[in-house]
Design a protein around this motif. Structure first.
Motif, PDB file in Angstrom:
ATOM      1  N   HIS A   1       8.012  40.659  35.531  1.00 26.33           N
ATOM      2  CA  HIS A   1       6.942  39.733  35.899  1.00 26.33           C
ATOM      3  C   HIS A   1       7.226  39.103  37.261  1.00 26.33           C
ATOM      4  CE1 HIS A   1       9.775  36.576  34.779  1.00 26.33           C
ATOM      5  NE2 HIS A   1       8.963  35.702  35.338  1.00 26.33           N
ATOM      6  N   TYR A   2       6.167  38.636  37.891  1.00 25.05           N
ATOM      7  CA  TYR A   2       6.283  37.782  39.065  1.00 25.05           C
ATOM      8  C   TYR A   2       5.122  36.787  39.015  1.00 25.05           C
ATOM      9  CZ  TYR A   2       2.488  40.386  41.394  1.00 25.05           C
ATOM     10  OH  TYR A   2       1.289  40.952  41.719  1.00 25.05           O
ATOM     11  N   GLN A   3       5.177  35.754  39.842  1.00 25.40           N
ATOM     12  CA  GLN A   3       4.157  34.721  39.765  1.00 25.40           C
ATOM     13  C   GLN A   3       3.705  34.256  41.137  1.00 25.40           C
ATOM     14  OE1 GLN A   3       5.592  30.810  38.412  1.00 25.40           O
ATOM     15  NE2 GLN A   3       7.654  31.706  38.386  1.00 25.40           N
ATOM     16  N   THR A   4       2.506  33.699  41.161  1.00 26.03           N
ATOM     17  CA  THR A   4       1.942  33.017  42.311  1.00 26.03           C
ATOM     18  C   THR A   4       1.651  31.587  41.857  1.00 26.03           C
ATOM     19  OG1 THR A   4      -0.357  33.558  41.783  1.00 26.03           O
ATOM     20  CG2 THR A   4       0.887  35.190  43.054  1.00 26.03           C
ATOM     21  N   PRO A   5       1.221  30.711  42.736  1.00 31.79           N
ATOM     22  CA  PRO A   5       0.937  29.341  42.282  1.00 31.79           C
ATOM     23  C   PRO A   5      -0.095  29.250  41.165  1.00 31.79           C
ATOM     24  CG  PRO A   5       1.101  29.385  44.661  1.00 31.79           C
ATOM     25  CD  PRO A   5       1.146  30.807  44.213  1.00 31.79           C
ATOM     26  N   LYS A   6      -0.993  30.233  41.057  1.00 30.63           N
ATOM     27  CA  LYS A   6      -2.077  30.148  40.078  1.00 30.63           C
ATOM     28  C   LYS A   6      -1.984  31.178  38.965  1.00 30.63           C
ATOM     29  CE  LYS A   6      -5.427  28.245  43.388  1.00 30.63           C
ATOM     30  NZ  LYS A   6      -6.772  28.414  44.002  1.00 30.63           N
ATOM     31  N   GLU A   7      -1.162  32.220  39.127  1.00 29.05           N
ATOM     32  CA  GLU A   7      -1.155  33.311  38.156  1.00 29.05           C
ATOM     33  C   GLU A   7       0.268  33.791  37.863  1.00 29.05           C
ATOM     34  OE1 GLU A   7      -5.388  35.472  39.375  1.00 29.05           O
ATOM     35  OE2 GLU A   7      -3.486  36.206  40.194  1.00 29.05           O
ATOM     36  N   VAL A   8       0.418  34.439  36.704  1.00 32.03           N
ATOM     37  CA  VAL A   8       1.647  35.138  36.334  1.00 32.03           C
ATOM     38  C   VAL A   8       1.266  36.591  36.043  1.00 32.03           C
ATOM     39  CG1 VAL A   8       3.552  35.337  34.697  1.00 32.03           C
ATOM     40  CG2 VAL A   8       2.733  33.080  35.368  1.00 32.03           C
ATOM     41  N   HIS A   9       1.919  37.527  36.727  1.00 30.04           N
ATOM     42  CA  HIS A   9       1.628  38.954  36.567  1.00 30.04           C
ATOM     43  C   HIS A   9       2.746  39.596  35.743  1.00 30.04           C
ATOM     44  CE1 HIS A   9      -1.569  39.223  39.792  1.00 30.04           C
ATOM     45  NE2 HIS A   9      -1.047  38.015  40.009  1.00 30.04           N
ATOM     46  N   ILE A  10       2.373  40.266  34.651  1.00 32.35           N
ATOM     47  CA  ILE A  10       3.328  40.899  33.738  1.00 32.35           C
ATOM     48  C   ILE A  10       3.096  42.400  33.739  1.00 32.35           C
ATOM     49  CG2 ILE A  10       4.195  41.010  31.372  1.00 32.35           C
ATOM     50  CD1 ILE A  10       3.124  38.211  30.930  1.00 32.35           C
ATOM     51  N   SER A  11       4.184  43.169  33.815  1.00 38.91           N
ATOM     52  CA  SER A  11       4.126  44.628  33.714  1.00 38.91           C
ATOM     53  C   SER A  11       4.950  45.070  32.515  1.00 38.91           C
ATOM     54  CB  SER A  11       4.662  45.296  34.984  1.00 38.91           C
ATOM     55  OG  SER A  11       3.888  44.955  36.112  1.00 38.91           O
ATOM     56  N   VAL A  12       4.318  45.758  31.583  1.00 40.59           N
ATOM     57  CA  VAL A  12       5.009  46.348  30.436  1.00 40.59           C
ATOM     58  C   VAL A  12       5.053  47.854  30.670  1.00 40.59           C
ATOM     59  CG1 VAL A  12       5.053  46.653  27.942  1.00 40.59           C
ATOM     60  CG2 VAL A  12       4.156  44.535  28.913  1.00 40.59           C
ATOM     61  N   PHE A  13       6.256  48.392  30.874  1.00 37.48           N
ATOM     62  CA  PHE A  13       6.387  49.800  31.227  1.00 37.48           C
ATOM     63  C   PHE A  13       6.360  50.657  29.963  1.00 37.48           C
ATOM     64  CE2 PHE A  13       7.881  47.542  34.896  1.00 37.48           C
ATOM     65  CZ  PHE A  13       7.365  48.287  35.946  1.00 37.48           C
TER      66      PHE A  13
ATOM     67  N   SER B   1       5.861  26.042  38.956  1.00 37.92           N
ATOM     68  CA  SER B   1       6.591  27.310  38.940  1.00 37.92           C
ATOM     69  C   SER B   1       7.261  27.491  37.584  1.00 37.92           C
ATOM     70  CB  SER B   1       7.639  27.307  40.051  1.00 37.92           C
ATOM     71  OG  SER B   1       8.454  28.455  39.944  1.00 37.92           O
ATOM     72  N   TRP B   2       7.134  28.692  37.013  1.00 38.73           N
ATOM     73  CA  TRP B   2       7.785  28.998  35.743  1.00 38.73           C
ATOM     74  C   TRP B   2       9.219  29.441  36.014  1.00 38.73           C
ATOM     75  CZ3 TRP B   2       4.149  32.089  31.960  1.00 38.73           C
ATOM     76  CH2 TRP B   2       2.977  31.351  31.744  1.00 38.73           C
ATOM     77  N   THR B   3      10.181  28.748  35.419  1.00 34.32           N
ATOM     78  CA  THR B   3      11.578  29.144  35.560  1.00 34.32           C
ATOM     79  C   THR B   3      11.835  30.490  34.889  1.00 34.32           C
ATOM     80  OG1 THR B   3      12.177  26.811  35.515  1.00 34.32           O
ATOM     81  CG2 THR B   3      13.956  28.395  35.220  1.00 34.32           C
ATOM     82  N   LEU B   4      11.195  30.737  33.759  1.00 32.27           N
ATOM     83  CA  LEU B   4      11.294  31.991  33.016  1.00 32.27           C
ATOM     84  C   LEU B   4       9.904  32.414  32.572  1.00 32.27           C
ATOM     85  CD1 LEU B   4      14.276  31.094  30.638  1.00 32.27           C
ATOM     86  CD2 LEU B   4      14.423  32.457  32.722  1.00 32.27           C
ATOM     87  N   LEU B   5       9.781  33.645  32.139  1.00 35.49           N
ATOM     88  CA  LEU B   5       8.525  34.089  31.553  1.00 35.49           C
ATOM     89  C   LEU B   5       8.379  33.558  30.140  1.00 35.49           C
ATOM     90  CD1 LEU B   5       5.963  35.857  31.430  1.00 35.49           C
ATOM     91  CD2 LEU B   5       7.442  37.754  30.695  1.00 35.49           C
ATOM     92  N   GLU B   6       9.465  33.573  29.404  1.00 34.76           N
ATOM     93  CA  GLU B   6       9.439  33.206  27.986  1.00 34.76           C
ATOM     94  C   GLU B   6      10.092  31.850  27.762  1.00 34.76           C
ATOM     95  OE1 GLU B   6      10.191  35.470  23.712  1.00 34.76           O
ATOM     96  OE2 GLU B   6      10.935  36.318  25.585  1.00 34.76           O
ATOM     97  N   LYS B   7       9.460  31.026  26.991  1.00 31.99           N
ATOM     98  CA  LYS B   7       9.980  29.697  26.678  1.00 31.99           C
ATOM     99  C   LYS B   7      11.280  29.832  25.897  1.00 31.99           C
ATOM    100  CE  LYS B   7       8.472  25.247  24.776  1.00 31.99           C
ATOM    101  NZ  LYS B   7       7.367  24.539  24.081  1.00 31.99           N
ATOM    102  N   THR B   8      12.245  28.967  26.207  1.00 29.68           N
ATOM    103  CA  THR B   8      13.543  29.038  25.550  1.00 29.68           C
ATOM    104  C   THR B   8      14.032  27.638  25.222  1.00 29.68           C
ATOM    105  OG1 THR B   8      15.852  29.751  25.804  1.00 29.68           O
ATOM    106  CG2 THR B   8      14.711  29.042  27.786  1.00 29.68           C
ATOM    107  N   THR B   9      14.879  27.550  24.192  1.00 26.70           N
ATOM    108  CA  THR B   9      15.507  26.275  23.829  1.00 26.70           C
ATOM    109  C   THR B   9      16.871  26.128  24.491  1.00 26.70           C
ATOM    110  OG1 THR B   9      16.442  27.313  21.847  1.00 26.70           O
ATOM    111  CG2 THR B   9      14.317  26.216  21.610  1.00 26.70           C
ATOM    112  N   ARG B  10      17.268  27.134  25.261  1.00 29.77           N
ATOM    113  CA  ARG B  10      18.560  27.107  25.934  1.00 29.77           C
ATOM    114  C   ARG B  10      18.532  26.124  27.095  1.00 29.77           C
ATOM    115  NH1 ARG B  10      20.541  31.059  29.595  1.00 29.77           N
ATOM    116  NH2 ARG B  10      18.584  32.163  29.235  1.00 29.77           N
ATOM    117  N   ASP B  11      19.633  25.376  27.287  1.00 27.24           N
ATOM    118  CA  ASP B  11      19.734  24.427  28.385  1.00 27.24           C
ATOM    119  C   ASP B  11      19.971  25.188  29.681  1.00 27.24           C
ATOM    120  OD1 ASP B  11      20.040  22.285  30.051  1.00 27.24           O
ATOM    121  OD2 ASP B  11      21.992  21.647  29.247  1.00 27.24           O
ATOM    122  N   LEU B  12      19.003  25.136  30.601  1.00 29.68           N
ATOM    123  CA  LEU B  12      19.099  25.864  31.860  1.00 29.68           C
ATOM    124  C   LEU B  12      19.727  25.039  32.969  1.00 29.68           C
ATOM    125  CD1 LEU B  12      15.606  27.618  31.840  1.00 29.68           C
ATOM    126  CD2 LEU B  12      17.790  28.531  31.072  1.00 29.68           C
ATOM    127  N   GLY B  13      20.054  23.776  32.702  1.00 28.37           N
ATOM    128  CA  GLY B  13      20.652  22.930  33.729  1.00 28.37           C
ATOM    129  C   GLY B  13      19.639  22.519  34.779  1.00 28.37           C
TER     130      GLY B  13
END
Length: 345
Positions: free
Chosen positions: A225-237, A302-314
């Motif tokens: 995936h990559y992102q712009t200020p308004k969108e997130v683009h996902i590619s599933v191969f 900005s999304w730090t990750l694509l998927e939400k996580t409960t892990r502490d990212l600092g």
């Protein structure tokens, strides 16, 4: 008899009958790009294919004599004293894998990905009632044993009846090559062909015909995936997805994939998104080698990750960079959430 080591040949040969027209092989290197596979020496003649088994069947484009000498592996000349960890791969316009040296970079945090759904791998069985011509090669991946006779290769418990092979499909990702069923990964294609099988069983010279009621096999697909200020683009191969049976469901905070692939393979995954999206303003499209999804953000963070996580990212935060090196590509203005805005001020 010795076995020819030229790419695309791999046949056993007789030294007495080996002449300059005995071997048909590929002098070039394999090229893997977005799921397509071909040879650099004849890409303009032989059409690129998706399936690895079909790739291995592409006829050689050069004629010569057989040889059992180990193929030469070019050693890159590095003028600096950079260590191997400074080697980075970049992709040329023609899809070839090119390596260069560069300054070490800090790795970005890996997102937590749920383990793929495991299901039994459907393996071929040898049809013992079917006649086999001497010289036929075992159909299992990385075995390479040639058929001599039923007594030698199919009947009893002799050493020649044991097959050492890989039950799962090969995987190619960012220059790394290996098999899904075992952990070893290599960079060179010649080394990939030498990876010893991880399972023992019986040879398959004449596979039994499968029925339509075979067990469904769940598999994993690479998700980028990559992102712009308004969108997130996902590619599933996911190659050759059945558009009629497959579904992609986009919700406010998650996206569901249920993709039917060739044969019994199926990819299912639910991704809990890092931020909220507008389902009505989002879209997806099926291509021959992948599925593209465009998610419309409800805010410009900005999304730090694509998927939400409960892990502490600092204290990790990403900014939008025009060149794509500082986090997210496509934006020309710095966009911060409230917390990071207070830090700047």
């Amino acid at each position: 008899m010795p076995r020819c080591t030229r790419k695309g040949c791999g046949q056993n040969y007789d030294l007495a009958t080996n002449d300059p027209s005995s071997c048909t092989y590929h002098p070039g290197a394999p090229v893997f790009h977005e799921g397509l596979k071909s040879w650099s020496c004849c890409s303009d003649v032989n059409k690129s294919v998706l399936d690895f088994d079909e790739f291995m069947k592409i006829s050689g484009c050069t004629v010569s004599s057989h040889t059992d000498e180990a193929p030469e592996v070019p050693v890159p000349s590095i003028k600096t004293s950079a260590v191997d960890s400074n080697l980075i791969m970049k992709e040329a316009k023609d899809g070839a894998e090119v390596y260069s040296t560069g300054a070490p970079k800090f790795a970005s945090p890996k997102q937590s990905i749920p383990a793929p759904v495991e299901a039994p791998i459907v393996e071929d069985e040898d049809d013992l009632d079917a006649p086999v011509t001497p010289g036929t090669v075992c159909k299992r991946k990385s075995c390479g044993v040639t058929f001599v006779s039923d007594e030698v290769n199919r009947i009893g418990e002799g050493d020649e009846t044991i097959c050492t092979y890989h039950p799962a499909a090969p995987i190619f990702h960012e220059g790394s090559k290996g098999y899904i069923c075992c952990k070893r990964r290599v960079l060179e294609f010649d080394e990939f062909l030498k990876i010893e099988g991880c399972k023992k069983g019986r040879h398959v010279f004449a596979p039994k015909q499968r029925t339509e009621s075979q067990v469904e096999q769940f598999t994993d697909c690479r998700v980028d995936h990559y992102q712009t200020p308004k969108e997130v683009h996902i590619s599933v191969f996911a190659k050759q997805t059945n558009k009629e049976k497959s579904t992609v469901l986009i919700e406010d905070n998650q996206i569901h994939f249920d993709l039917y692939l060739p044969g019994p393979k199926r990819f299912r995954r639910t991704i809990v998104l890092f931020g909220p999206v507008d389902p009505d303003g989002s879209s997806y499209k099926f291509y021959n080698t992948k599925v593209e999804v465009v998610l419309k953000k409800l805010d410009t963070r900005s999304w730090t990750l694509l998927e939400k996580t409960t892990r502490d990212l600092g204290n990790i935060s990403l900014t939008f960079g025009v060149g794509g090196r500082t986090g997210t590509i496509g934006g020309k203005d710095l966009v911060l959430d409230e917390q990071n805005t207070n830090r700047v001020n």
